[in-house]
Design an enzyme around this catalytic site. Sequence first.
Site, PDB file in Angstrom:
ATOM      1  N   TYR A   1       0.833  -1.199   0.000  1.00  0.00           N
ATOM      2  CA  TYR A   1       0.000   0.000   0.000  1.00  0.00           C
ATOM      3  C   TYR A   1       0.873   1.255   0.000  1.00  0.00           C
ATOM      4  O   TYR A   1       0.727   2.138  -0.847  1.00  0.00           O
ATOM      5  CB  TYR A   1      -0.918  -0.018   1.226  1.00  0.00           C
ATOM      6  CG  TYR A   1      -1.757   1.223   1.379  1.00  0.00           C
ATOM      7  CD1 TYR A   1      -1.326   2.284   2.177  1.00  0.00           C
ATOM      8  CD2 TYR A   1      -2.978   1.353   0.723  1.00  0.00           C
ATOM      9  CE1 TYR A   1      -2.084   3.429   2.317  1.00  0.00           C
ATOM     10  CE2 TYR A   1      -3.747   2.499   0.861  1.00  0.00           C
ATOM     11  CZ  TYR A   1      -3.292   3.530   1.654  1.00  0.00           C
ATOM     12  OH  TYR A   1      -4.047   4.667   1.794  1.00  0.00           O
TER      13      TYR A   1
ATOM     14  N   LYS B   1       1.639   4.304  -2.690  1.00  0.00           N
ATOM     15  CA  LYS B   1       1.385   5.705  -2.339  1.00  0.00           C
ATOM     16  C   LYS B   1       2.637   6.553  -2.604  1.00  0.00           C
ATOM     17  O   LYS B   1       2.540   7.701  -3.049  1.00  0.00           O
ATOM     18  CB  LYS B   1       0.979   5.844  -0.870  1.00  0.00           C
ATOM     19  CG  LYS B   1      -0.390   5.267  -0.525  1.00  0.00           C
ATOM     20  CD  LYS B   1      -1.538   5.939  -1.243  1.00  0.00           C
ATOM     21  CE  LYS B   1      -2.033   7.176  -0.524  1.00  0.00           C
ATOM     22  NZ  LYS B   1      -3.320   7.649  -1.095  1.00  0.00           N
TER      23      LYS B   1
END
Lengths: 430, 518
Positions: free
Chosen positions: A142, A146
């Site tokens: 994740y 990002k």
Amino acid sequence: MATNEAYMVVGGCGFLGRHIVEMLLARGEQNVSVFDIVQRHFDSNVTFYIGDLASSEDVTNAIKKSGATCVFHTASPAHGAGRTIYELVNVSGTRNLIDSCFDSTVRRLVYTSSAGTVYNGEKDNINVDERLDYPAVALDAYNETKVSAEKMVIRANSPELLTCAIRPSGIFGPGDRQMITGFYSVVLNNQTKFQIGDNTNLADFTYVTNVAHAHLLAMDKLADVYPYFSFRDPISYVDASMGKYRIPTSDAHPLGPNTSPTESDLLLAQRFESGEQDPRDLRPVLRNKLDQFGEEAQEESDSPADGVHVAGQVFFVTNGEPIYFWDFARTIWRQLGHTPPYIIAIPTSIGLILAMLAELFSKLTRREPGFTKFRVSQATQQRYYDIEKARRILGYEPIVGLDEGMKRWTSWYKGELEKQQLVRDTEKTK
Amino acid sequence: MGKAQKIIELLLHPTEARAVINYKIWRDTRDITDVKELPTTFYDRPTMKRTWDFLDMTSRSFAFVIKELEGELARIVCIFYVVLRALDTIEDDMTLPNSVKLPLLRSMHLKLHEPGWNFDGSGPNEADRQVLVEFENVQAEFALLDRKYQLVIEGICQKMGRGMADFAALATPEQPVAEVNSIADYDLYCHYVAGVVGEGLSGLFSASGRERPWLADQLTISNSMGCLLQKTNILRDVKEDVDEGRGFWPRAIWAKHGFNSMKELVDPAREKEALFAASEMTLDALRHALDALDYMTLLKCQTVFNFVAIPAVMAMATLDRCFMNPLLLKKNVKIRRGEAVSIVSRSVNPRDVSFMFKGFARSIHSKVHKEDPNLLRLSVACARIEQWSEHHYPTFIQIAPGQQAAIDSGTTDARAPMYAKMYASLAEKAAAEKRDAVIADLKARGIIKPMPWDEMIEVEEEDENGEKRMVKRPKAPRPVTVPTEDVSMWMLVGIVAAVLGSMIAMGALVIWLVVRFS
């Protein structure tokens, strides 16, 4: 106050995106659009575009039809969605959006990044500022995606498209469906008496309205320059939860029990009430060479045009009120109506071992692990940030304090729980 | 406390016992009676000697730190302190009717200009009445001060006197002592009795030239410093004040915990609620901690720093000791002598002071009751002290006595590698500048002969556009290798050694400067 720009909130039906939409409407904006994969809100004065961020065609069509000039990119998959989804939405989706912005009327783009982009899971983030590099190895898929998205957005900054990224830490508030659920499950599992670590680690949490506020500030100021000379201006401490108290001085203080004030006394009291402060009384800003803005503060230019451009920057945004992690947890539980009878503190090292065992057990039984090493790290490591950059350059101040924010959050969630209970009761009656 | 009990208490805290021993052996306390000190302390003048006696009489804790102030500052602050103590004695006196007390408080600053004035109307049990009975000594010394100091002292005396009178006027025969109602009233009261003292001290420090002139204008943080000390004392003295019929805790705090008067706070049956009220008093006092830390970072004179820092750290230690402590409601809670001595010896620079503040904040936080109504605010209040400390003085930068600053290799702080790079970059840049300067100096002194390629001449040259212009060219081409016969081997060794030495010294200096003045 409305700006008469055309806004598009990508991910506008999500937790944060929805609050941004509401803030735009609240200040009277007439031209607000939302792009999301599913529609959850039905405002008559908002145009909805349903599509997939991973589809270049969907994004391009929505951007062009909306005629947007300002785009907020808040869309992000929930934790636990898996690497494939992360890549599609955070990387491909962001690339699609940037490309569409360049090919259209869009001139400004604000991206919702994450404070997790500079967290590697092993180090303590103690009062870190924006100078900290991305970790060599990302914490997880994740955060890796990002980071990629954030880099794309900042790299895209140009005269044609002004961009910046907001890095919020621990967003909470009405509409949240991840953090509050985790904390509430501890209540359901009757585990609130356990504490991992010695509760000396600080964490930053941010009320969602404050994050939305930061986004609007960033959008409004993308073309601005923060002058070098302003780095020498003092800024006061965040007092959103502590209460705003002005210290009385000989130059300004209330009348108090003075029953026969002179004209001079009245002047002092008036000065105190008005908040007026003698510039000589403002405390000087002390910086050393290693300070984040040590160099900027040394610049001798008196021109407002010489300074730091807002565009092309990343900003940590928090409530400015770091709190000991387990105090945050206990306050949530207490507001949800539960106070543990006693507390059992488990050392961090044992907590990690237990987490490893729990993860192993979950693998063997093919169940979703609730107790993970990541959760233990979250609960025991220092993770708080220096938000001076956002406060200075964006003029950001938390509107809602941690204290008030948590009350609103837990009140909202209790309402949600009651609704769920009502639904269950109704179904039972059938 | 008997001597045996003192010894026992020290033995129970071995690190503090060591602090006491170190203090006795190594601390070189200033002796104001020493012949060398007389030109600034004037201990040989009867009126000043008497004023010093009053200081010792009225303040065991402050007397020590006041005497440590350098030069004439000690005497000036001594006079300031005794004048304010006189004022405080009048205010404290419950036997004085307001018809006498109020005019006296309001005009005290005028008595400073009345030779021979004194006051013998204080109650017989008033502890410090002697200061007033023999006030003519203090007045005589005040009159001898420079005008710049007089202006500060009488200004503060006037402001404090008027403020005290305003609050004292609230007292009525039915309610002998005025109550403080709101937090704003509480802040104002603390401003009058302590905040203005902070302003006055800042004024004296600036007037003496030992601190920056603009320190006198820093009214807000000067007041906050005074408020921190005063609020700590008000919290700590709750039992004593209640017994004497006084009350300074704001109604806004104790009323919300179910109390109808301050007397009820010491009721053992309601200890839990009283401790929560005390917890909120602590929270209010902690509001001033960051201002205190900011104030101390502005100071540059060592003895002034010690003078300010010692009471501030003592206050934090007291807040910690009183926090959720049932003894607070039974007696006057004091910090142990060993702990006090340890604080004195460590309160010498802003870094160590901030670490002590952080330590006390963490200690307070560890005692917060899980049902405390102010749990979250207390957490935030303690956390911001920790954040202040980590912002200004990161823990991973270690400074051992006599050694240069170093980064703790065992730290888990994510900032440490970044700081290490910055240090290295700064040191390298400084070393390069130093190296260039050394070589230039050697050339200027003829130790190194200028080479033909160092000389520049102008020649005419055509560029691609056909235009002619003057450009600089070396007179002779630079040889590929340095001819060995032109530079002796020992000279090379010397230069290299000098450059290396300069790099090391400059690096150490930069690090020392960064840490020392940051």
